[in-house]
Design a protein around this motif. Structure first.
Motif: not given
Length: 144
Positions: A102-112, A117-122
């Motif tokens: 199931i292709p990921l849309a640009k909006k979904e890729l931005r969410a990922v 970024e949150v995971v890496v910061r933490e």
């Protein structure tokens, strides 16, 4: 239906995409996709290139000038695609990412990306360098 429309529809269905999914992914309207597939309208050269890139085929294949759909796909597989160096941030810039076909849309890729970024910061907060540890290490190195 002319060859461009047939091939566009076939490629879209192979990826299990709806017209609106493809339209959202390449930034045009669903009705434009429908018109391309029915042969009522043709995409601009720039858009044709974007469609070819998205499906990893050549523009010649889309236009019916070649029957080799996998030419560009094989060519790119042998080059260095984004993220081939193991950098997930670069990998997430690819336009062909999907989740179980199931292709990921640009909006979904931005969410990922935002989630990562949150995971890496933490995570990086747990690995902050302790200045006392550096001093101890430096003293040990000076003794040797």
């Amino acid at each position: 239906m002319h060859i461009l429309g047939q091939r566009l529809r076939t490629l879209r269905l192979e990826k299990k995409m709806r017209q609106e999914d493809l339209a959202r992914e390449i930034g045009i309207s669903k009705s434009a996709i429908g018109m391309y597939e029915r042969g009522e309208r043709e995409p601009s050269l720039i858009l044709l290139g974007e469609i070819a890139d998205f499906f990893r085929v050549s523009a010649d294949f889309l236009l019916g000038r070649s029957d080799r759909a996998s030419f560009l796909s094989n060519l790119r597989r042998n080059s260095d695609p984004p993220g081939s160096d193991g950098n997930l941030k670069n990998f997430l810039t690819r336009k062909d990412l999907h989740w179980d076909q199931i292709p990921l849309a640009k909006k979904e890729l931005r969410a990922v990306k935002e989630l990562m970024e949150v995971v890496v910061r933490e995570r990086s907060a747990h690995y902050e360098v302790n200045p006392d540890h550096i001093k101890k290490t430096d003293r040990r190195n000076k003794r040797d």
